[in-house]
Design a protein around this motif. Structure first.
Motif, PDB file in Angstrom:
ATOM      1  N   LYS A   1      39.935  43.716  46.339  1.00  0.00           N
ATOM      2  CA  LYS A   1      39.335  42.988  45.083  1.00  0.00           C
ATOM      3  C   LYS A   1      37.842  42.997  44.981  1.00  0.00           C
ATOM      4  N   ASP A   2      37.031  43.346  46.015  1.00  0.00           N
ATOM      5  CA  ASP A   2      35.744  43.703  45.759  1.00  0.00           C
ATOM      6  C   ASP A   2      35.427  45.149  45.645  1.00  0.00           C
ATOM      7  N   LEU A   3      36.059  46.002  45.233  1.00  0.00           N
ATOM      8  CA  LEU A   3      35.916  47.372  44.794  1.00  0.00           C
ATOM      9  C   LEU A   3      36.089  47.600  43.382  1.00  0.00           C
ATOM     10  N   THR A   4      35.169  48.372  42.720  1.00  0.00           N
ATOM     11  CA  THR A   4      35.234  48.756  41.374  1.00  0.00           C
ATOM     12  C   THR A   4      35.278  50.289  41.292  1.00  0.00           C
ATOM     13  N   LEU A   5      35.720  51.103  40.844  1.00  0.00           N
ATOM     14  CA  LEU A   5      35.436  52.375  40.227  1.00  0.00           C
ATOM     15  C   LEU A   5      34.589  52.664  39.279  1.00  0.00           C
ATOM     16  N   ILE A   6      33.647  53.501  39.673  1.00  0.00           N
ATOM     17  CA  ILE A   6      32.752  54.048  38.392  1.00  0.00           C
ATOM     18  C   ILE A   6      33.017  55.365  37.935  1.00  0.00           C
TER      19      ILE A   6
ATOM     20  N   SER B   1      44.856  60.835  31.339  1.00  0.00           N
ATOM     21  CA  SER B   1      45.850  60.998  32.514  1.00  0.00           C
ATOM     22  C   SER B   1      45.664  60.458  33.512  1.00  0.00           C
ATOM     23  N   VAL B   2      44.047  60.223  33.860  1.00  0.00           N
ATOM     24  CA  VAL B   2      43.601  59.996  35.238  1.00  0.00           C
ATOM     25  C   VAL B   2      43.602  58.490  35.130  1.00  0.00           C
ATOM     26  N   LEU B   3      43.286  57.836  34.010  1.00  0.00           N
ATOM     27  CA  LEU B   3      43.590  56.279  34.036  1.00  0.00           C
ATOM     28  C   LEU B   3      44.988  56.043  34.017  1.00  0.00           C
ATOM     29  N   LYS B   4      45.789  56.783  33.391  1.00  0.00           N
ATOM     30  CA  LYS B   4      47.346  56.442  33.646  1.00  0.00           C
ATOM     31  C   LYS B   4      47.821  56.664  34.815  1.00  0.00           C
ATOM     32  N   GLU B   5      47.339  57.546  35.723  1.00  0.00           N
ATOM     33  CA  GLU B   5      47.720  57.477  37.090  1.00  0.00           C
ATOM     34  C   GLU B   5      47.117  56.429  37.902  1.00  0.00           C
TER      35      GLU B   5
ATOM     36  N   LYS C   1      48.850  52.221  38.418  1.00  0.00           N
ATOM     37  CA  LYS C   1      49.709  51.737  39.662  1.00  0.00           C
ATOM     38  C   LYS C   1      49.016  50.994  40.925  1.00  0.00           C
ATOM     39  N   TYR C   2      47.684  51.488  40.661  1.00  0.00           N
ATOM     40  CA  TYR C   2      46.791  50.816  41.970  1.00  0.00           C
ATOM     41  C   TYR C   2      45.968  49.782  41.880  1.00  0.00           C
ATOM     42  N   ASN C   3      46.076  49.219  40.290  1.00  0.00           N
ATOM     43  CA  ASN C   3      45.260  48.045  40.216  1.00  0.00           C
ATOM     44  C   ASN C   3      43.818  47.847  40.454  1.00  0.00           C
ATOM     45  N   PHE C   4      43.171  48.942  40.328  1.00  0.00           N
ATOM     46  CA  PHE C   4      41.760  48.850  40.372  1.00  0.00           C
ATOM     47  C   PHE C   4      40.971  48.348  39.689  1.00  0.00           C
TER      48      PHE C   4
ATOM     49  N   SER D   1      40.302  65.538  39.710  1.00  0.00           N
ATOM     50  CA  SER D   1      40.350  66.260  41.130  1.00  0.00           C
ATOM     51  C   SER D   1      40.248  65.527  42.127  1.00  0.00           C
ATOM     52  N   PHE D   2      40.052  64.119  42.063  1.00  0.00           N
ATOM     53  CA  PHE D   2      40.080  63.161  43.337  1.00  0.00           C
ATOM     54  C   PHE D   2      41.499  62.690  43.279  1.00  0.00           C
ATOM     55  N   HIS D   3      42.049  62.289  44.432  1.00  0.00           N
ATOM     56  CA  HIS D   3      43.407  61.401  44.549  1.00  0.00           C
ATOM     57  C   HIS D   3      43.202  59.941  44.961  1.00  0.00           C
ATOM     58  N   PRO D   4      43.767  59.298  44.006  1.00  0.00           N
ATOM     59  CA  PRO D   4      43.682  57.901  44.301  1.00  0.00           C
ATOM     60  C   PRO D   4      44.150  57.258  45.575  1.00  0.00           C
ATOM     61  N   ASP D   5      44.923  57.865  46.247  1.00  0.00           N
ATOM     62  CA  ASP D   5      45.545  57.588  47.497  1.00  0.00           C
ATOM     63  C   ASP D   5      44.549  57.721  48.541  1.00  0.00           C
ATOM     64  N   GLU D   6      43.313  58.254  48.362  1.00  0.00           N
ATOM     65  CA  GLU D   6      42.526  58.421  49.461  1.00  0.00           C
ATOM     66  C   GLU D   6      41.460  57.160  49.319  1.00  0.00           C
ATOM     67  N   ILE D   7      41.644  56.485  48.269  1.00  0.00           N
ATOM     68  CA  ILE D   7      40.192  55.406  48.138  1.00  0.00           C
ATOM     69  C   ILE D   7      40.642  54.144  49.155  1.00  0.00           C
ATOM     70  N   SER D   8      41.934  53.734  49.241  1.00  0.00           N
ATOM     71  CA  SER D   8      42.244  52.582  50.221  1.00  0.00           C
ATOM     72  C   SER D   8      41.783  53.206  51.880  1.00  0.00           C
ATOM     73  N   LYS D   9      42.071  54.509  51.932  1.00  0.00           N
ATOM     74  CA  LYS D   9      41.858  55.167  53.224  1.00  0.00           C
ATOM     75  C   LYS D   9      40.247  55.104  53.678  1.00  0.00           C
ATOM     76  N   MET D  10      39.613  55.425  52.606  1.00  0.00           N
ATOM     77  CA  MET D  10      38.111  55.546  52.706  1.00  0.00           C
ATOM     78  C   MET D  10      37.628  54.258  52.899  1.00  0.00           C
ATOM     79  N   TYR D  11      37.992  53.403  52.119  1.00  0.00           N
ATOM     80  CA  TYR D  11      37.344  51.863  52.262  1.00  0.00           C
ATOM     81  C   TYR D  11      37.914  51.414  53.373  1.00  0.00           C
ATOM     82  N   GLU D  12      38.985  51.452  54.031  1.00  0.00           N
ATOM     83  CA  GLU D  12      39.305  50.814  55.302  1.00  0.00           C
ATOM     84  C   GLU D  12      38.422  51.382  56.582  1.00  0.00           C
TER      85      GLU D  12
END
Length: 222
Positions: free
Chosen positions: A2-7, A19-23, A26-29, A85-96
């Motif tokens: 909840k303390d993370l914002t995508l720029i 298309s990027v925003l639609k993808e 489901k992540y609720n960022f 070009s970036f995959h949203p699945d990687e965000i949570s792994k990078m954050y952790e």
């Protein structure tokens, strides 16, 4: 997160941004799109989506990122491309990984083990390797993909750096100023996807020269 914002800097990305925003839905960022007010085509492409747009006062990729990050009060930011070009699945792994290592910034890399790119060309690969090596020699940087700006960082730590590159020099100024300020940087193995519209914003020779000049200037900056 909840303390993370995508720029998301999104200049002339009308073909890919929806298309990027639609993808990302489901992540609720939390998301902030950074645009120029005169980029009407991109603005109109997302007018029916519930997203926050911030308008930059100046021009340039670096200015868009500075504007977006500086708009946050605290927490963490994630620089995320608008081209798919970036995959949203990687965000949570990078954050952790960043939290686990108590780091200030985590830089995704296409050149770590179990990483790669569907978009890199031989020319950009060579250029990136050269600049990454220069970063290691000149500044002791331990990141392996200096020009890849898939980054998560601490907002308050970023603001201490006084980044001023309005162009692609931002890519090198961020890690260099972070290491000069004794901040902790780590990397994460990333897989770069093929961009949706297939258009690069970077001019390899012109922007490469500007990045080199920026690195030389930073070498002599306190």
């Amino acid at each position: 997160m909840k303390d993370l914002t995508l720029i998301i800097p999104a200049k002339n990305e009308s073909e890919s941004l929806p298309s990027v925003l639609k993808e990302l839905e489901k992540y609720n960022f939390k998301i902030r799109i950074v645009l120029s007010e005169d980029d009407v085509k991109t603005i109109n492409s997302i007018k029916d989506l519930d997203v926050e747009i911030i308008y930059q006062k100046q021009k340039g990729y670096g200015d868009a990122l500075i504007t977006g990050i500086e708009s946050l009060n605290d927490g963490f930011f994630c620089i995320f491309n608008a081209d798919g070009s970036f995959h949203p699945d990687e965000i949570s792994k990078m954050y952790e990984k960043m939290k686990l290592n108590n780091s200030d910034f985590v830089f995704a890399s296409r050149y770590e083990k179990h990483s790669g790119s569907e978009d890199d060309t031989y020319l950009t690969w060579i250029g990136n390797k050269i600049f990454t090596l220069l970063g290691k020699i000149m500044f002791g940087l331990n990141i392996t993909d200096i020009l890849y700006t898939f980054v998560i960082g601490n907002v308050n730590q970023f603001k201490k750096l006084n980044i001023n590159s309005l162009d692609f020099g931002f890519c090198v100024e961020l890690p260099i100023m972070a290491i000069k300020n004794n901040m902790k940087l780590i990397t994460y193995p990333s897989h770069e996807r093929k961009r949706i519209a297939g258009k690069k914003k970077v001019n390899e020779f012109r922007d490469g020269f500007l990045i080199l000049i920026k690195m030389i200037k930073l070498l002599f900056k306190y």
